[in-house]
Design a protein around this motif. Structure first.
Motif, PDB file in Angstrom:
ATOM      1  N   LYS A  38      37.678  40.973  46.001  1.00  0.00           N
ATOM      2  CA  LYS A  38      37.464  41.357  47.403  1.00  0.00           C
ATOM      3  C   LYS A  38      37.258  40.130  48.285  1.00  0.00           C
ATOM      4  N   LYS A  39      36.627  39.102  47.710  1.00  0.00           N
ATOM      5  CA  LYS A  39      36.395  37.863  48.454  1.00  0.00           C
ATOM      6  C   LYS A  39      37.655  37.018  48.513  1.00  0.00           C
ATOM      7  N   GLY A  40      38.667  37.438  47.761  1.00  0.00           N
ATOM      8  CA  GLY A  40      39.918  36.681  47.750  1.00  0.00           C
ATOM      9  C   GLY A  40      39.945  35.605  46.694  1.00  0.00           C
ATOM     10  N   VAL A  41      38.952  35.560  45.842  1.00  0.00           N
ATOM     11  CA  VAL A  41      38.900  34.578  44.757  1.00  0.00           C
ATOM     12  C   VAL A  41      39.618  35.191  43.558  1.00  0.00           C
ATOM     13  N   LEU A  42      40.762  34.654  43.210  1.00  0.00           N
ATOM     14  CA  LEU A  42      41.527  35.156  42.073  1.00  0.00           C
ATOM     15  C   LEU A  42      41.148  34.380  40.819  1.00  0.00           C
ATOM     16  N   PRO A  43      41.363  34.965  39.665  1.00  0.00           N
ATOM     17  CA  PRO A  43      41.055  34.255  38.419  1.00  0.00           C
ATOM     18  C   PRO A  43      41.841  32.948  38.326  1.00  0.00           C
ATOM     19  N   ASP A  44      41.269  31.980  37.598  1.00  0.00           N
ATOM     20  CA  ASP A  44      41.880  30.665  37.452  1.00  0.00           C
ATOM     21  C   ASP A  44      43.191  30.713  36.678  1.00  0.00           C
ATOM     22  N   CYS A  45      43.293  31.600  35.726  1.00  0.00           N
ATOM     23  CA  CYS A  45      44.448  31.649  34.825  1.00  0.00           C
ATOM     24  C   CYS A  45      45.548  32.510  35.438  1.00  0.00           C
ATOM     25  N   GLN A  46      46.445  31.922  36.176  1.00  0.00           N
ATOM     26  CA  GLN A  46      47.546  32.672  36.760  1.00  0.00           C
ATOM     27  C   GLN A  46      48.693  32.861  35.770  1.00  0.00           C
ATOM     28  N   ASP A  47      48.721  32.070  34.701  1.00  0.00           N
ATOM     29  CA  ASP A  47      49.819  32.138  33.750  1.00  0.00           C
ATOM     30  C   ASP A  47      49.537  33.057  32.571  1.00  0.00           C
ATOM     31  N   ASP A  48      48.390  33.697  32.535  1.00  0.00           N
ATOM     32  CA  ASP A  48      48.103  34.563  31.391  1.00  0.00           C
ATOM     33  C   ASP A  48      48.915  35.851  31.500  1.00  0.00           C
ATOM     34  N   ASP A  49      48.919  36.607  30.429  1.00  0.00           N
ATOM     35  CA  ASP A  49      49.749  37.812  30.397  1.00  0.00           C
ATOM     36  C   ASP A  49      48.974  39.068  30.770  1.00  0.00           C
ATOM     37  N   ILE A  50      47.794  38.925  31.342  1.00  0.00           N
ATOM     38  CA  ILE A  50      47.016  40.099  31.737  1.00  0.00           C
ATOM     39  C   ILE A  50      47.696  40.776  32.918  1.00  0.00           C
ATOM     40  N   ILE A  51      48.029  40.004  33.937  1.00  0.00           N
ATOM     41  CA  ILE A  51      48.748  40.535  35.090  1.00  0.00           C
ATOM     42  C   ILE A  51      50.123  39.873  35.098  1.00  0.00           C
ATOM     43  N   PRO A  52      51.185  40.665  35.062  1.00  0.00           N
ATOM     44  CA  PRO A  52      52.520  40.061  35.076  1.00  0.00           C
ATOM     45  C   PRO A  52      52.745  39.280  36.368  1.00  0.00           C
ATOM     46  N   ARG A  53      53.780  38.461  36.375  1.00  0.00           N
ATOM     47  CA  ARG A  53      54.069  37.618  37.545  1.00  0.00           C
ATOM     48  C   ARG A  53      54.213  38.460  38.813  1.00  0.00           C
ATOM     49  N   VAL A  54      54.701  39.667  38.665  1.00  0.00           N
ATOM     50  CA  VAL A  54      54.830  40.561  39.816  1.00  0.00           C
ATOM     51  C   VAL A  54      53.446  40.859  40.380  1.00  0.00           C
ATOM     52  N   GLY A  55      52.422  40.774  39.557  1.00  0.00           N
ATOM     53  CA  GLY A  55      51.056  41.058  39.973  1.00  0.00           C
ATOM     54  C   GLY A  55      50.570  40.123  41.057  1.00  0.00           C
ATOM     55  N   ASN A  56      51.142  38.923  41.123  1.00  0.00           N
ATOM     56  CA  ASN A  56      50.738  37.983  42.171  1.00  0.00           C
ATOM     57  C   ASN A  56      51.097  38.521  43.553  1.00  0.00           C
ATOM     58  N   GLU A  57      52.109  39.375  43.592  1.00  0.00           N
ATOM     59  CA  GLU A  57      52.540  39.932  44.873  1.00  0.00           C
ATOM     60  C   GLU A  57      51.777  41.214  45.203  1.00  0.00           C
ATOM     61  N   MET A  58      51.019  41.739  44.232  1.00  0.00           N
ATOM     62  CA  MET A  58      50.247  42.961  44.460  1.00  0.00           C
ATOM     63  C   MET A  58      48.993  42.639  45.252  1.00  0.00           C
ATOM     64  N   GLY A  59      48.523  43.676  45.935  1.00  0.00           N
ATOM     65  CA  GLY A  59      47.262  43.520  46.641  1.00  0.00           C
ATOM     66  C   GLY A  59      46.104  43.597  45.666  1.00  0.00           C
ATOM     67  N   ALA A  60      44.910  43.304  46.172  1.00  0.00           N
ATOM     68  CA  ALA A  60      43.718  43.301  45.324  1.00  0.00           C
ATOM     69  C   ALA A  60      43.459  44.683  44.737  1.00  0.00           C
ATOM     70  N   GLU A  61      43.633  45.729  45.525  1.00  0.00           N
ATOM     71  CA  GLU A  61      43.389  47.098  45.019  1.00  0.00           C
ATOM     72  C   GLU A  61      44.375  47.452  43.916  1.00  0.00           C
ATOM     73  N   ALA A  62      45.627  47.071  44.103  1.00  0.00           N
ATOM     74  CA  ALA A  62      46.649  47.359  43.083  1.00  0.00           C
ATOM     75  C   ALA A  62      46.350  46.591  41.801  1.00  0.00           C
ATOM     76  N   GLN A  63      45.898  45.339  41.955  1.00  0.00           N
ATOM     77  CA  GLN A  63      45.542  44.544  40.778  1.00  0.00           C
ATOM     78  C   GLN A  63      44.363  45.170  40.046  1.00  0.00           C
ATOM     79  N   ILE A  64      43.392  45.651  40.806  1.00  0.00           N
ATOM     80  CA  ILE A  64      42.221  46.296  40.191  1.00  0.00           C
ATOM     81  C   ILE A  64      42.665  47.541  39.430  1.00  0.00           C
ATOM     82  N   ARG A  65      43.516  48.363  40.046  1.00  0.00           N
ATOM     83  CA  ARG A  65      44.007  49.572  39.367  1.00  0.00           C
ATOM     84  C   ARG A  65      44.770  49.195  38.101  1.00  0.00           C
ATOM     85  N   PHE A  66      45.614  48.161  38.227  1.00  0.00           N
ATOM     86  CA  PHE A  66      46.378  47.714  37.065  1.00  0.00           C
ATOM     87  C   PHE A  66      45.451  47.247  35.950  1.00  0.00           C
ATOM     88  N   LEU A  67      44.468  46.434  36.310  1.00  0.00           N
ATOM     89  CA  LEU A  67      43.534  45.915  35.306  1.00  0.00           C
ATOM     90  C   LEU A  67      42.710  47.034  34.684  1.00  0.00           C
TER      91      LEU A  67
END
Length: 149
Positions: A38-67
Protein backbone atom coordinates in the motif's frame (compact mmCIF):
# COMPACT_ATOMS: atom_id res chain seq x y z
CA UNK A 1 7.83 -36.60 12.89
CA UNK A 2 7.39 -35.47 16.49
CA UNK A 3 7.70 -31.85 15.33
CA UNK A 4 4.92 -32.40 12.81
CA UNK A 5 2.78 -33.92 15.56
CA UNK A 6 3.21 -30.72 17.63
CA UNK A 7 2.07 -28.47 14.80
CA UNK A 8 -1.53 -27.51 14.34
CA UNK A 9 -3.40 -26.94 11.13
CA UNK A 10 -5.56 -23.87 11.53
CA UNK A 11 -7.85 -22.03 9.15
CA UNK A 12 -7.56 -18.43 8.00
CA UNK A 13 -10.12 -17.13 5.52
CA UNK A 14 -11.15 -20.72 4.75
CA UNK A 15 -7.57 -21.77 3.97
CA UNK A 16 -5.53 -24.27 5.94
CA UNK A 17 -2.58 -22.59 7.66
CA UNK A 18 0.20 -24.51 9.35
CA UNK A 19 1.47 -22.64 12.36
CA UNK A 20 4.27 -23.72 14.63
CA UNK A 21 3.69 -23.15 18.31
CA UNK A 22 6.72 -20.82 18.46
CA UNK A 23 4.51 -17.84 17.61
CA UNK A 24 4.78 -17.43 13.86
CA UNK A 25 1.68 -15.69 12.58
CA UNK A 26 0.88 -15.92 8.92
CA UNK A 27 -1.82 -13.30 9.32
CA UNK A 28 0.68 -10.77 10.70
CA UNK A 29 3.13 -11.55 7.90
CA UNK A 30 0.44 -11.01 5.26
CA UNK A 31 -0.61 -7.76 6.93
CA UNK A 32 2.98 -6.48 6.87
CA UNK A 33 3.31 -7.32 3.17
CA UNK A 34 -0.02 -5.62 2.43
CA UNK A 35 1.10 -2.49 4.30
CA UNK A 36 4.35 -2.37 2.32
CA UNK A 37 2.46 -2.77 -0.94
CA UNK A 38 0.00 0.00 0.00
CA UNK A 39 2.94 2.31 0.71
CA UNK A 40 4.32 1.45 -2.70
CA UNK A 41 7.29 -0.47 -1.31
CA UNK A 42 7.66 -3.60 -3.43
CA UNK A 43 9.72 -6.61 -2.41
CA UNK A 44 13.43 -6.47 -3.24
CA UNK A 45 13.40 -9.67 -5.29
CA UNK A 46 11.82 -8.74 -8.61
CA UNK A 47 13.35 -11.74 -10.39
CA UNK A 48 11.83 -14.44 -8.19
CA UNK A 49 9.12 -16.71 -9.50
CA UNK A 50 6.49 -15.76 -6.91
CA UNK A 51 4.98 -13.08 -9.15
CA UNK A 52 5.46 -13.58 -12.88
CA UNK A 53 6.96 -10.75 -14.93
CA UNK A 54 3.44 -9.74 -15.91
CA UNK A 55 2.88 -9.11 -12.19
CA UNK A 56 5.04 -6.00 -12.39
CA UNK A 57 2.32 -4.44 -14.51
CA UNK A 58 -0.42 -5.44 -12.04
CA UNK A 59 -1.70 -3.09 -9.43
CA UNK A 60 -1.08 -3.63 -5.73
CA UNK A 61 -4.57 -5.11 -5.17
CA UNK A 62 -4.14 -7.55 -8.06
CA UNK A 63 -0.73 -8.58 -6.72
CA UNK A 64 -2.21 -9.14 -3.27
CA UNK A 65 -5.01 -11.28 -4.74
CA UNK A 66 -2.47 -13.21 -6.79
CA UNK A 67 -0.22 -13.77 -3.79
CA UNK A 68 -3.17 -14.81 -1.61
CA UNK A 69 -4.27 -17.32 -4.25
CA UNK A 70 -0.74 -18.67 -4.53
CA UNK A 71 -0.56 -18.80 -0.73
CA UNK A 72 -3.81 -20.77 -0.54
CA UNK A 73 -2.50 -23.33 -3.01
CA UNK A 74 0.75 -23.65 -1.07
CA UNK A 75 -1.15 -23.96 2.22
CA UNK A 76 -3.32 -26.71 0.77
CA UNK A 77 -0.19 -28.48 -0.47
CA UNK A 78 1.38 -28.10 2.96
CA UNK A 79 -1.74 -29.41 4.68
CA UNK A 80 -1.73 -32.42 2.34
CA UNK A 81 1.95 -33.05 3.07
CA UNK A 82 1.36 -32.80 6.82
CA UNK A 83 -1.56 -35.21 6.48
CA UNK A 84 0.60 -37.65 4.53
CA UNK A 85 3.42 -37.33 7.09
CA UNK A 86 1.03 -38.07 9.93
CA UNK A 87 -0.37 -41.01 7.98
CA UNK A 88 3.14 -42.33 7.35
CA UNK A 89 4.02 -41.79 11.02
CA UNK A 90 0.97 -43.82 12.07
CA UNK A 91 1.90 -46.51 9.55
CA UNK A 92 5.46 -46.58 10.92
CA UNK A 93 4.11 -46.96 14.47
CA UNK A 94 1.88 -49.83 13.34
CA UNK A 95 4.77 -51.49 11.56
CA UNK A 96 6.94 -51.02 14.64
CA UNK A 97 4.30 -52.73 16.76
CA UNK A 98 4.03 -55.57 14.25
CA UNK A 99 7.82 -55.91 14.19
CA UNK A 100 7.94 -56.10 17.99
CA UNK A 101 5.18 -58.74 18.00
CA UNK A 102 6.98 -60.70 15.29
CA UNK A 103 10.26 -60.57 17.21
CA UNK A 104 8.52 -61.82 20.36
CA UNK A 105 6.89 -64.64 18.37
CA UNK A 106 10.28 -65.48 16.83
CA UNK A 107 11.86 -65.61 20.29
CA UNK A 108 9.06 -67.85 21.57
CA UNK A 109 9.44 -70.17 18.57
CA UNK A 110 13.23 -70.32 19.06
CA UNK A 111 12.69 -71.43 22.66
CA UNK A 112 10.21 -74.06 21.46
CA UNK A 113 12.67 -75.31 18.84
CA UNK A 114 15.44 -75.50 21.43
CA UNK A 115 13.21 -77.47 23.81
CA UNK A 116 12.15 -79.85 21.04
CA UNK A 117 15.76 -80.39 19.96
CA UNK A 118 16.78 -81.30 23.50
CA UNK A 119 13.82 -83.69 23.75
CA UNK A 120 14.80 -85.22 20.39
CA UNK A 121 18.34 -85.80 21.67
CA UNK A 122 16.96 -87.36 24.84
CA UNK A 123 14.74 -89.75 22.86
CA UNK A 124 17.63 -90.63 20.51
CA UNK A 125 19.70 -91.62 23.55
CA UNK A 126 16.83 -93.70 24.96
CA UNK A 127 16.34 -95.32 21.54
CA UNK A 128 20.04 -96.18 21.29
CA UNK A 129 19.98 -97.65 24.79
CA UNK A 130 16.88 -99.67 23.94
CA UNK A 131 18.54 -100.91 20.72
CA UNK A 132 21.63 -102.00 22.67
CA UNK A 133 19.44 -103.75 25.20
CA UNK A 134 17.50 -105.41 22.37
CA UNK A 135 20.73 -106.59 20.74
CA UNK A 136 21.93 -107.98 24.06
CA UNK A 137 18.64 -109.78 24.63
CA UNK A 138 18.69 -111.08 21.05
CA UNK A 139 22.15 -112.51 21.65
CA UNK A 140 20.90 -114.14 24.86
CA UNK A 141 17.94 -115.65 22.98
CA UNK A 142 20.26 -116.98 20.31
CA UNK A 143 22.61 -118.45 22.95
CA UNK A 144 19.67 -120.05 24.80
CA UNK A 145 18.31 -121.50 21.57
CA UNK A 146 21.71 -123.11 20.92
CA UNK A 147 21.71 -124.52 24.43
CA UNK A 148 18.23 -125.93 23.93
CA UNK A 149 19.19 -127.66 20.69
Amino acid sequence: SSKIRNMEVQSADGVAVLEDCIGFSLTKTISKVEEKLKKGVLPDCQDDDIIPRVGNEMGAEAQIRFLKAKLRVMQEDLANIVFECRKKDDENQNLGTRLKDTEEENSRLQRTISLQQSQTEKYKMLSQEANKKTEGLQQEVTALEKVLQ
